[in-house]
Design a protein around this motif. Structure first.
Motif, PDB file in Angstrom:
ATOM      1  N   LYS A 143      37.441  35.453  23.599  1.00 25.53           N
ATOM      2  CA  LYS A 143      37.630  34.253  24.423  1.00 25.53           C
ATOM      3  C   LYS A 143      36.307  33.842  25.061  1.00 25.53           C
ATOM      4  CE  LYS A 143      40.251  32.827  28.629  1.00 25.53           C
ATOM      5  NZ  LYS A 143      39.692  31.501  28.627  1.00 25.53           N
ATOM      6  N   ASN A 144      36.068  32.553  25.088  1.00 26.60           N
ATOM      7  CA  ASN A 144      34.891  32.050  25.798  1.00 26.60           C
ATOM      8  C   ASN A 144      35.247  31.801  27.260  1.00 26.60           C
ATOM      9  OD1 ASN A 144      33.304  32.083  23.546  1.00 26.60           O
ATOM     10  ND2 ASN A 144      33.515  29.900  23.111  1.00 26.60           N
ATOM     11  N   TYR A 145      34.754  32.623  28.125  1.00 27.10           N
ATOM     12  CA  TYR A 145      34.990  32.411  29.549  1.00 27.10           C
ATOM     13  C   TYR A 145      34.011  31.385  30.094  1.00 27.10           C
ATOM     14  CZ  TYR A 145      37.857  36.655  29.559  1.00 27.10           C
ATOM     15  OH  TYR A 145      38.828  37.583  29.313  1.00 27.10           O
ATOM     16  N   THR A 146      34.461  30.626  31.109  1.00 24.78           N
ATOM     17  CA  THR A 146      33.507  29.782  31.822  1.00 24.78           C
ATOM     18  C   THR A 146      32.721  30.677  32.780  1.00 24.78           C
ATOM     19  OG1 THR A 146      35.030  29.308  33.634  1.00 24.78           O
ATOM     20  CG2 THR A 146      35.071  27.786  31.756  1.00 24.78           C
ATOM     21  N   ILE A 147      31.609  30.140  33.239  1.00 26.75           N
ATOM     22  CA  ILE A 147      30.781  30.921  34.166  1.00 26.75           C
ATOM     23  C   ILE A 147      31.555  31.194  35.462  1.00 26.75           C
ATOM     24  CG2 ILE A 147      28.694  30.773  35.605  1.00 26.75           C
ATOM     25  CD1 ILE A 147      27.319  29.489  33.107  1.00 26.75           C
ATOM     26  N   LYS A 148      32.362  30.247  35.874  1.00 24.35           N
ATOM     27  CA  LYS A 148      33.188  30.479  37.057  1.00 24.35           C
ATOM     28  C   LYS A 148      34.114  31.686  36.838  1.00 24.35           C
ATOM     29  CE  LYS A 148      36.351  28.213  40.249  1.00 24.35           C
ATOM     30  NZ  LYS A 148      37.361  27.172  40.416  1.00 24.35           N
ATOM     31  N   GLU A 149      34.745  31.716  35.676  1.00 22.84           N
ATOM     32  CA  GLU A 149      35.651  32.826  35.378  1.00 22.84           C
ATOM     33  C   GLU A 149      34.897  34.154  35.319  1.00 22.84           C
ATOM     34  OE1 GLU A 149      39.131  30.647  32.694  1.00 22.84           O
ATOM     35  OE2 GLU A 149      37.206  31.109  31.766  1.00 22.84           O
TER      36      GLU A 149
ATOM     37  N   ASP B 118      27.214  25.992  33.646  1.00 20.17           N
ATOM     38  CA  ASP B 118      28.046  25.260  32.678  1.00 20.17           C
ATOM     39  C   ASP B 118      28.957  24.220  33.325  1.00 20.17           C
ATOM     40  OD1 ASP B 118      30.000  26.726  33.899  1.00 20.17           O
ATOM     41  OD2 ASP B 118      30.762  27.679  32.074  1.00 20.17           O
ATOM     42  N   GLY B 119      28.712  23.936  34.615  1.00 21.81           N
ATOM     43  CA  GLY B 119      29.486  22.898  35.291  1.00 21.81           C
ATOM     44  C   GLY B 119      30.794  23.373  35.893  1.00 21.81           C
ATOM     45  N   SER B 120      31.211  24.582  35.585  1.00 25.36           N
ATOM     46  CA  SER B 120      32.490  25.058  36.117  1.00 25.36           C
ATOM     47  C   SER B 120      32.380  25.465  37.578  1.00 25.36           C
ATOM     48  CB  SER B 120      33.012  26.229  35.270  1.00 25.36           C
ATOM     49  OG  SER B 120      32.109  27.317  35.313  1.00 25.36           O
ATOM     50  N   THR B 121      31.172  25.714  38.041  1.00 32.09           N
ATOM     51  CA  THR B 121      30.926  26.142  39.421  1.00 32.09           C
ATOM     52  C   THR B 121      29.497  25.777  39.796  1.00 32.09           C
ATOM     53  OG1 THR B 121      30.510  28.113  40.802  1.00 32.09           O
ATOM     54  CG2 THR B 121      30.461  28.428  38.427  1.00 32.09           C
ATOM     55  N   ILE B 122      29.249  25.697  41.081  1.00 34.67           N
ATOM     56  CA  ILE B 122      27.888  25.390  41.504  1.00 34.67           C
ATOM     57  C   ILE B 122      26.964  26.595  41.319  1.00 34.67           C
ATOM     58  CG2 ILE B 122      28.112  26.044  43.942  1.00 34.67           C
ATOM     59  CD1 ILE B 122      26.657  23.270  44.491  1.00 34.67           C
ATOM     60  N   LYS B 123      27.582  27.769  41.180  1.00 35.22           N
ATOM     61  CA  LYS B 123      26.785  28.990  41.035  1.00 35.22           C
ATOM     62  C   LYS B 123      26.256  29.133  39.609  1.00 35.22           C
ATOM     63  CE  LYS B 123      29.209  31.679  44.552  1.00 35.22           C
ATOM     64  NZ  LYS B 123      30.232  32.700  44.736  1.00 35.22           N
ATOM     65  N   ASN B 124      25.032  29.581  39.493  1.00 34.46           N
ATOM     66  CA  ASN B 124      24.485  29.906  38.178  1.00 34.46           C
ATOM     67  C   ASN B 124      24.782  31.370  37.875  1.00 34.46           C
ATOM     68  OD1 ASN B 124      23.297  27.329  38.195  1.00 34.46           O
ATOM     69  ND2 ASN B 124      21.486  28.132  39.256  1.00 34.46           N
ATOM     70  N   ILE B 125      24.778  31.694  36.588  1.00 31.30           N
ATOM     71  CA  ILE B 125      24.859  33.104  36.232  1.00 31.30           C
ATOM     72  C   ILE B 125      23.465  33.524  35.807  1.00 31.30           C
ATOM     73  CG2 ILE B 125      25.439  32.834  33.762  1.00 31.30           C
ATOM     74  CD1 ILE B 125      27.518  35.143  34.292  1.00 31.30           C
ATOM     75  N   GLN B 126      23.096  34.735  36.186  1.00 34.46           N
ATOM     76  CA  GLN B 126      21.763  35.206  35.815  1.00 34.46           C
ATOM     77  C   GLN B 126      21.829  35.944  34.487  1.00 34.46           C
ATOM     78  OE1 GLN B 126      18.575  36.128  38.486  1.00 34.46           O
ATOM     79  NE2 GLN B 126      18.788  38.289  37.987  1.00 34.46           N
ATOM     80  N   ILE B 127      20.998  35.493  33.549  1.00 32.98           N
ATOM     81  CA  ILE B 127      20.859  36.163  32.263  1.00 32.98           C
ATOM     82  C   ILE B 127      19.538  36.927  32.289  1.00 32.98           C
ATOM     83  CG2 ILE B 127      20.783  35.858  29.752  1.00 32.98           C
ATOM     84  CD1 ILE B 127      23.284  34.599  30.887  1.00 32.98           C
TER      85      ILE B 127
ATOM     86  N   ASN C 173      44.337  20.978  35.640  1.00 40.77           N
ATOM     87  CA  ASN C 173      43.876  21.647  36.846  1.00 40.77           C
ATOM     88  C   ASN C 173      43.901  23.167  36.667  1.00 40.77           C
ATOM     89  OD1 ASN C 173      43.086  21.313  39.736  1.00 40.77           O
ATOM     90  ND2 ASN C 173      44.959  22.504  40.068  1.00 40.77           N
ATOM     91  N   GLU C 174      44.974  23.653  36.116  1.00 40.64           N
ATOM     92  CA  GLU C 174      45.087  25.102  35.867  1.00 40.64           C
ATOM     93  C   GLU C 174      44.015  25.596  34.900  1.00 40.64           C
ATOM     94  OE1 GLU C 174      49.980  25.416  36.385  1.00 40.64           O
ATOM     95  OE2 GLU C 174      49.055  25.665  34.405  1.00 40.64           O
ATOM     96  N   GLN C 175      43.613  24.721  33.963  1.00 44.71           N
ATOM     97  CA  GLN C 175      42.639  25.114  32.947  1.00 44.71           C
ATOM     98  C   GLN C 175      41.190  24.863  33.385  1.00 44.71           C
ATOM     99  OE1 GLN C 175      43.543  26.265  29.716  1.00 44.71           O
ATOM    100  NE2 GLN C 175      45.684  26.288  30.328  1.00 44.71           N
ATOM    101  N   GLY C 176      41.007  24.456  34.636  1.00 42.48           N
ATOM    102  CA  GLY C 176      39.644  24.283  35.139  1.00 42.48           C
ATOM    103  C   GLY C 176      38.950  22.999  34.719  1.00 42.48           C
ATOM    104  N   PHE C 177      39.725  21.986  34.327  1.00 45.04           N
ATOM    105  CA  PHE C 177      39.125  20.693  33.988  1.00 45.04           C
ATOM    106  C   PHE C 177      38.877  19.880  35.257  1.00 45.04           C
ATOM    107  CE2 PHE C 177      39.623  19.838  29.303  1.00 45.04           C
ATOM    108  CZ  PHE C 177      40.071  21.093  28.951  1.00 45.04           C
TER     109      PHE C 177
END
Lengths: 482, 482
Positions: free
Chosen positions: B2-8, B40-49, A151-155
């Protein structure tokens, strides 16, 4: 008046001292017609109830026997005796349930040391023993830590199906699931069972792994994990096998094998640290049990480290990472191998490692957890990513002392053409895999994952020796009791 | 790096602004050969490139189509456009996986509105849709909240067995589990299947409830909960039934029915509040979907409340508690009943309530969740505690608007003599229940518990109408695909 658990009373005892409380639990002992040791399962510690026997009816006192259940109202006071900080002076005692001393003689509830085997036979009563209750609380703690870590890692926790129409993973023998009347099975023209009349319209099994479904989920949600029961219909009567066990299977888009190993190592350390911190009393009890058990073993079978030292060692050291090829080299050159001490001699590259080889590497050679990676393609599953050398795959196994393989994982083959070759080589029906192949057709990405067997983790942390002692109701050949 | 998720990145974007990042995900849209919406599935929001098309190869740009996967390196800058705070100016773009626009035409990945039914047919791809990914993240949030709630309250998570040799609960039709070759079943002298040759040496089923095992565990550990899959082989093709679904079943020693109701109400409010707090974007999206869906329904089928209002209403009101007897009285006197508007008229005390009656109470009469308790013994299970009146039992059901029964529970019969009478009345084999009966023989205690169906909870919180849309891979009659 709130009903506190015994754990809460013992923890908060000093601050709520001299207040009236209600305590409920089961009698563990009644000494001198005066001191009741009461336990309610919230902690391994008992609370001492002090009874002024002149204030209570003799008939009532007679019913206060081991395994009986009580509701006691009384006053919390600082204890005069050794062994506890506080105790409860009983004002009223209500017998909730008696336990006939003659009848409990035949059970594990009678107050004496019972073998773990005896406990297994009465799995419904072993929740009331110190050893098994401690194991269950540690198991609970590990499970919560796993959920909290992810949960903390966003899974995203994804429930993959238990009943499956696919048997592509081929990880072992499977149980069939049917709603047909087995005494009157419908047959087709060839005399085979007509599964079109079955509940799902086809033959179905119990899952051996949620991985393929998990991969599919990760291809949309990014990072997911499964945590659920898995099944093997293997007739293995060992201390390491169950027909029904719980697995954790994370699957991460955009992870390569190195990231996969980092995650697995970090997870294992996190959950072990969590259990040590959150179950200190239970862990202390289990550590003492483990260390005492070692002294009763022949010298050559004893663990070199105490349980606590073994856990600390895992926490405080980086796991050694080496390739399968390096491992084979070490094993081939070992005196152990050259003197013929392995039951299965290591004869060269390509051999599938046996448990004795894994344990040699972990317990004798490195004396620390080991991550082996880049295994020969032939001895690993079809979905593992082929290396540039064309003969090894991006597999990894984490080996723990005393346990052997605790984690098995890989980077997955994300290239459709290579995957299709593997599917063909392994003799898998490509048409059954249409949905799995689709993820490689539409925006495939590098991804990785692994499987962690919960019960093996609990074995390692609790220092227990038999997997049947770390799951509430074990399912093994010829045993589905309770 | 580090590879951040789009949510991050979106959350931390402002603080890491003007730094170089790597973003990976799937293309949701590519507008004007210039703006990529990446998810990338981490959030419903898209990131704009943002792509300067003159800096990139034309062949590469052609491959950036919906559903393709990319790895983009670029610089985070404050967005000039509306709709997002930050965006990424692409420096390098790597195509991880293409998605042939012709081939995705046949799938739900093509960018248009798809029916929920179409999504179900491609359950392996629906993780990449906004609606289903939002549901999965909310489901995840609810599941974590459940674990966290019980952990905070001192409950022990217990895994009760999936494969069971007992069918005493009798909650419905069961699936058989076997490792026998179904085309060549061994038979005994009477021509019946010889289960002594089966894996477990007897006939086994998939569990319909972990309750009886859970009770046994609570009789040692105090407060426990199960959380796992359960099964029904019922041929029900409705929007409310699954053959495989997840249940949460807490069981508490020393709890009476009132405490049981308090716990269930508190749990439900806790987890709904948690999901609202932790999934604000997903919940907003689902609320808008729900409210839009309502406008398309005939006026008499519309929900009176928006999704958010419905959830707030549950959170901010005490659930109404009333006895079955009072409920029957209300129903009998209702105009609805007197005008014959119920399909099943309420004819008097003893009737089993139908879904239409429950919904009348919740949605028309009280307009708030309702807890009904003290049901007639005849229409409830054998293990429920008999009241002093000799005809009702300490059962309780929690009824939710739009869902009906979401929780069913009871205080359990802890008195062995009364339990034995019930076992006989219900025609259950007492010898199969030896282990369950043992808990009443040795220090029995009052105890209670309930069952909460996870998917019904997810339905309620997400506002979805079909249970197949809130579980990753639904199992229903004639459907075990994926």
């Amino acid at each position: 008046m709130k009903n506190y658990t015994i754990k809460e009373i013992l923890e908060k005892g000093k601050t709520i001292a001299l207040q009236e409380v209600t305590v409920q639990g089961w009698v563990r002992a009644f000494r001198s017609n005066r001191f009741i040791a009461l336990n309610d399962g919230s902690t391994i510690k008992n609370i001492q109830i002090v009874v002024d026997f002149e204030s209570f009816d003799e008939e009532l006192l007679k019913k206060i026997s081991t395994a009986a259940s009580l509701k006691v109202r009384g006053e919390i006071v600082e204890s005069q005796g050794a062994g506890q900080e506080i105790e409860v002076i009983a004002k009223t005692i209500e017998i909730l349930g008696e336990a006939n001393p003659d009848e409990i003689q035949a059970t594990i509830l009678q107050p004496k040391q019972h073998s773990l085997e005896k406990l297994r036979e009465q799995a419904h009563l072993r929740f009331r023993t110190n050893t098994f209750a401690a194991i269950m609380r540690v198991r609970n703690s590990l499970m919560f830590a796993i959920h909290q870590y992810f949960n903390e890692q966003g899974f995203v926790y994804v429930n993959t199906p238990i009943i499956t129409g696919s048997d592509a993973e081929g990880a072992g023998e499977m149980f069939s699931v049917t709603s047909l009347d087995m005494d009157n099975l419908p047959k087709d023209e060839e005399g085979k069972v007509d599964y079109s009349k079955d509940f799902f319209g086809k033959h179905t099994n119990l899952t051996v792994s949620g991985q393929l479904n998990g991969e599919v989920a990760a291809m949309g949600l990014g990072k997911i994990y499964t945590f659920g029961p898995t099944f093997r219909a293997e007739n293995s009567n060992t201390t390491r096998h169950l027909a029904e066990f719980w697995m954790i299977e994370p699957e991460m888009a955009f992870y390569n094998l190195d990231m996969n190993m980092d995650l697995a190592e970090d997870l294992l350390k996190y959950v072990i640290r969590y259990a040590l911190k959150n179950c200190p009393d239970d862990m202390q009890f289990l550590a003492e049990r483990f260390d005492k058990e070692q002294t009763q073993k022949p010298a050559n079978e004893r663990s070199e480290l105490s349980l606590m030292d073994r856990l600390d060692y895992v926490l405080n050291n980086q796991f050694i990472r080496l390739t399968y090829t390096e491992a084979i080299d070490i094993l081939m050159k070992s005196k152990h191998n050259q003197k013929g001490k392995f039951q299965y001699p290591v004869e060269g590259w390509g051999t599938d490692l046996q448990s004795e080889h894994e344990r040699y590497l972990v317990e004798k050679h490195f004396k620390t957890p080991v991550i082996l990676f880049d295994y020969p393609a032939e001895i690993k599953a079809f979905y593992m990513r082929l290396n540039e050398d064309g003969k090894t795959v991006r597999a990894m196994d984490i080996l723990f002392p005393g346990i052997g393989e605790i984690v098995g994982g890989s980077q997955r083959e994300e290239r459709l053409d290579v995957l299709d070759q593997k599917i063909e080589q392994f003799g898998i029906h490509a048409e059954d895999m249409w949905w799995y192949r689709d993820t490689r057709r539409f925006g495939t990405v590098p991804h990785s994952g692994f499987g962690l067997g919960l019960e093996r983790l609990v074995l390692f942390v609790t220092g227990m020796g038999n997997i049947r002692d770390v799951i509430p109701f074990p399912r093994t050949p010829k045993n589905a009791e309770f």
